[in-house]
Design a protein around this motif. Structure first.
Motif, PDB file in Angstrom:
ATOM      1  N   GLY A 142      51.373  39.605  61.103  1.00  0.00           N
ATOM      2  CA  GLY A 142      51.453  40.942  61.652  1.00  0.00           C
ATOM      3  C   GLY A 142      50.696  42.001  60.879  1.00  0.00           C
ATOM      4  O   GLY A 142      50.763  43.190  61.225  1.00  0.00           O
ATOM      5  N   PHE A 143      49.963  41.617  59.841  1.00  0.00           N
ATOM      6  CA  PHE A 143      49.165  42.559  59.065  1.00  0.00           C
ATOM      7  C   PHE A 143      47.710  42.533  59.523  1.00  0.00           C
ATOM      8  O   PHE A 143      47.285  41.625  60.247  1.00  0.00           O
ATOM      9  CB  PHE A 143      49.253  42.234  57.571  1.00  0.00           C
ATOM     10  N   THR A 144      46.952  43.516  59.077  1.00  0.00           N
ATOM     11  CA  THR A 144      45.533  43.612  59.421  1.00  0.00           C
ATOM     12  C   THR A 144      44.681  42.945  58.341  1.00  0.00           C
ATOM     13  O   THR A 144      45.146  42.716  57.223  1.00  0.00           O
ATOM     14  CB  THR A 144      45.126  45.084  59.574  1.00  0.00           C
ATOM     15  N   PRO A 145      43.411  42.647  58.658  1.00  0.00           N
ATOM     16  CA  PRO A 145      42.547  41.954  57.688  1.00  0.00           C
ATOM     17  C   PRO A 145      42.201  42.827  56.482  1.00  0.00           C
ATOM     18  O   PRO A 145      42.377  44.039  56.490  1.00  0.00           O
ATOM     19  CB  PRO A 145      41.285  41.631  58.503  1.00  0.00           C
ATOM     20  N   LYS A 146      41.679  42.166  55.454  1.00  0.00           N
ATOM     21  CA  LYS A 146      41.216  42.836  54.229  1.00  0.00           C
ATOM     22  C   LYS A 146      39.766  42.463  53.954  1.00  0.00           C
ATOM     23  O   LYS A 146      39.258  41.438  54.426  1.00  0.00           O
ATOM     24  CB  LYS A 146      42.077  42.402  53.038  1.00  0.00           C
ATOM     25  N   ARG A 147      39.141  43.282  53.126  1.00  0.00           N
ATOM     26  CA  ARG A 147      37.812  42.966  52.592  1.00  0.00           C
ATOM     27  C   ARG A 147      37.984  42.357  51.199  1.00  0.00           C
ATOM     28  O   ARG A 147      38.954  42.646  50.491  1.00  0.00           O
ATOM     29  CB  ARG A 147      36.951  44.225  52.510  1.00  0.00           C
ATOM     30  N   PHE A 148      37.015  41.533  50.809  1.00  0.00           N
ATOM     31  CA  PHE A 148      37.063  40.863  49.512  1.00  0.00           C
ATOM     32  C   PHE A 148      35.704  41.038  48.825  1.00  0.00           C
ATOM     33  O   PHE A 148      34.969  40.077  48.594  1.00  0.00           O
ATOM     34  CB  PHE A 148      37.423  39.387  49.693  1.00  0.00           C
ATOM     35  N   ASP A 149      35.385  42.284  48.505  1.00  0.00           N
ATOM     36  CA  ASP A 149      34.079  42.623  47.950  1.00  0.00           C
ATOM     37  C   ASP A 149      34.161  42.699  46.425  1.00  0.00           C
ATOM     38  O   ASP A 149      34.119  43.783  45.830  1.00  0.00           O
ATOM     39  CB  ASP A 149      33.588  43.952  48.526  1.00  0.00           C
ATOM     40  N   TYR A 150      34.259  41.557  45.790  1.00  0.00           N
ATOM     41  CA  TYR A 150      34.346  41.508  44.331  1.00  0.00           C
ATOM     42  C   TYR A 150      32.945  41.499  43.735  1.00  0.00           C
ATOM     43  O   TYR A 150      32.028  40.866  44.269  1.00  0.00           O
ATOM     44  CB  TYR A 150      35.125  40.268  43.898  1.00  0.00           C
ATOM     45  N   ASP A 151      32.786  42.190  42.615  1.00  0.00           N
ATOM     46  CA  ASP A 151      31.461  42.399  42.036  1.00  0.00           C
ATOM     47  C   ASP A 151      30.967  41.246  41.166  1.00  0.00           C
ATOM     48  O   ASP A 151      29.780  40.940  41.149  1.00  0.00           O
ATOM     49  CB  ASP A 151      31.458  43.684  41.184  1.00  0.00           C
ATOM     50  N   GLY A 152      31.877  40.644  40.400  1.00  0.00           N
ATOM     51  CA  GLY A 152      31.450  39.689  39.382  1.00  0.00           C
ATOM     52  C   GLY A 152      31.337  38.264  39.874  1.00  0.00           C
ATOM     53  O   GLY A 152      31.395  37.970  41.077  1.00  0.00           O
ATOM     54  N   ARG A 153      31.186  37.362  38.896  1.00  0.00           N
ATOM     55  CA  ARG A 153      31.104  35.933  39.160  1.00  0.00           C
ATOM     56  C   ARG A 153      32.209  35.221  38.383  1.00  0.00           C
ATOM     57  O   ARG A 153      32.711  35.724  37.373  1.00  0.00           O
ATOM     58  CB  ARG A 153      29.742  35.385  38.716  1.00  0.00           C
ATOM     59  N   LEU A 154      32.580  34.040  38.853  1.00  0.00           N
ATOM     60  CA  LEU A 154      33.599  33.226  38.187  1.00  0.00           C
ATOM     61  C   LEU A 154      33.066  31.828  37.925  1.00  0.00           C
ATOM     62  O   LEU A 154      33.814  30.850  37.961  1.00  0.00           O
ATOM     63  CB  LEU A 154      34.857  33.145  39.064  1.00  0.00           C
ATOM     64  N   ASP A 155      31.790  31.725  37.648  1.00  0.00           N
ATOM     65  CA  ASP A 155      31.146  30.425  37.527  1.00  0.00           C
ATOM     66  C   ASP A 155      31.866  29.527  36.536  1.00  0.00           C
ATOM     67  O   ASP A 155      32.016  29.853  35.349  1.00  0.00           O
ATOM     68  CB  ASP A 155      29.691  30.590  37.107  1.00  0.00           C
ATOM     69  N   GLY A 156      32.330  28.376  37.033  1.00  0.00           N
ATOM     70  CA  GLY A 156      32.965  27.371  36.185  1.00  0.00           C
ATOM     71  C   GLY A 156      34.435  27.581  35.925  1.00  0.00           C
ATOM     72  O   GLY A 156      35.078  26.715  35.325  1.00  0.00           O
ATOM     73  N   LEU A 157      35.024  28.711  36.343  1.00  0.00           N
ATOM     74  CA  LEU A 157      36.440  28.949  36.068  1.00  0.00           C
ATOM     75  C   LEU A 157      37.299  27.951  36.837  1.00  0.00           C
ATOM     76  O   LEU A 157      37.170  27.810  38.051  1.00  0.00           O
ATOM     77  CB  LEU A 157      36.830  30.377  36.465  1.00  0.00           C
ATOM     78  N   HIS A 158      38.186  27.281  36.121  1.00  0.00           N
ATOM     79  CA  HIS A 158      39.124  26.340  36.747  1.00  0.00           C
ATOM     80  C   HIS A 158      40.254  27.136  37.391  1.00  0.00           C
ATOM     81  O   HIS A 158      40.934  27.915  36.735  1.00  0.00           O
ATOM     82  CB  HIS A 158      39.682  25.384  35.692  1.00  0.00           C
ATOM     83  N   MET A 159      40.448  26.940  38.707  1.00  0.00           N
ATOM     84  CA  MET A 159      41.510  27.632  39.416  1.00  0.00           C
ATOM     85  C   MET A 159      42.329  26.623  40.217  1.00  0.00           C
ATOM     86  O   MET A 159      41.779  25.738  40.871  1.00  0.00           O
ATOM     87  CB  MET A 159      40.943  28.711  40.342  1.00  0.00           C
TER      88      MET A 159
END
Length: 225
Positions: A142-159
């Protein structure tokens, strides 16, 4: 307010920042982590004011989340800094959260996670950077969409992310979207989806966290050099 546990930071080989869920407390996350047999890990858990990082759903419009999000992110950053000031390199520090804390862990990772050892988000999704165009939808509870405009990088980060397919608080659509966004930022994402309308930490979560933090002593020593 923060709680601490595990190994003293000056002799630990890794650090773990723990983020509690709504209505929970910092010491509860410390108790959870101390029960995982991680003898070389220094643990720190910040506590949210009134035990809630924000007073509404993480899916709510940014107008409702914004005043709460910045202080929450700053609390995580202070906890990470406390471990680095104690002598642990950033590359040996992981962040782990459950529920509301998992959402905060993911959001912190997307904005400031580069260089960390890992981020674990047990039952959570990204909050986003701004509201997006679009009507409320059942797929987003029931919520509206969001934007995901993140500036940086996460190269190699284990998540490591997890969720149940009918979780009452975390829409599966947002979970999948969060995974996609984090992969696009360069993170190495493992995503687990369990069946059921359940909101809880799973056995797979515990296995994943212990597997990452139970580093052989010789590898830990090499990392600290």
């Amino acid at each position: 307010m923060t709680a601490q546990g595990g190994a003293p930071a000056h002799r630990a080989t890794a650090g773990l920042v723990l983020l509690h869920g709504r209505g929970a407390a910092a010491h509860g996350m410390i108790n959870f982590a101390e029960g995982l047999a991680l003898p070389e890990v220094a643990m720190i858990a910040p506590e949210a004011p009134d035990r809630s990082w924000w007073p509404t759903s993480f899916m709510a419009p940014m107008e409702a989340l914004g005043p709460w999000l910045e202080p929450a992110l700053e609390a995580v950053d202070r906890a990470v800094s406390a471990l680095t000031c104690a002598g642990l390199p950033r590359a040996s520090i992981s962040v782990c959260g459950f529920s509301q804390g998992a959402c905060l862990a993911l959001e912190y990772a997307a904005r400031s996670g580069l260089g960390l050892s890992a981020v674990f988000a047990f039952t959570g999704g990204l909050l986003g950077t701004a509201d997006a165009d679009g009507a409320p939808t059942p797929a987003l509870y029931g919520f509206t969409p969001k934007r995901f405009d993140y500036d940086g990088r996460l190269d190699g980060l284990h998540m490591d992310m997890s969720c149940h397919d009918r979780d009452p608080h975390i829409p599966l659509a947002r979970f999948h979207e969060s995974e996609k966004v984090l992969r696009h930022l360069g993170a190495r994402v493992t995503a687990r989806i369990e069946p059921g309308a359940i909101h809880s930490i799973t056995e797979g979560d515990v296995v994943a966290l212990r597997s990452h933090l139970n580093v052989p002593p010789e590898a830990s020593t090499a990392q600290r050099r």
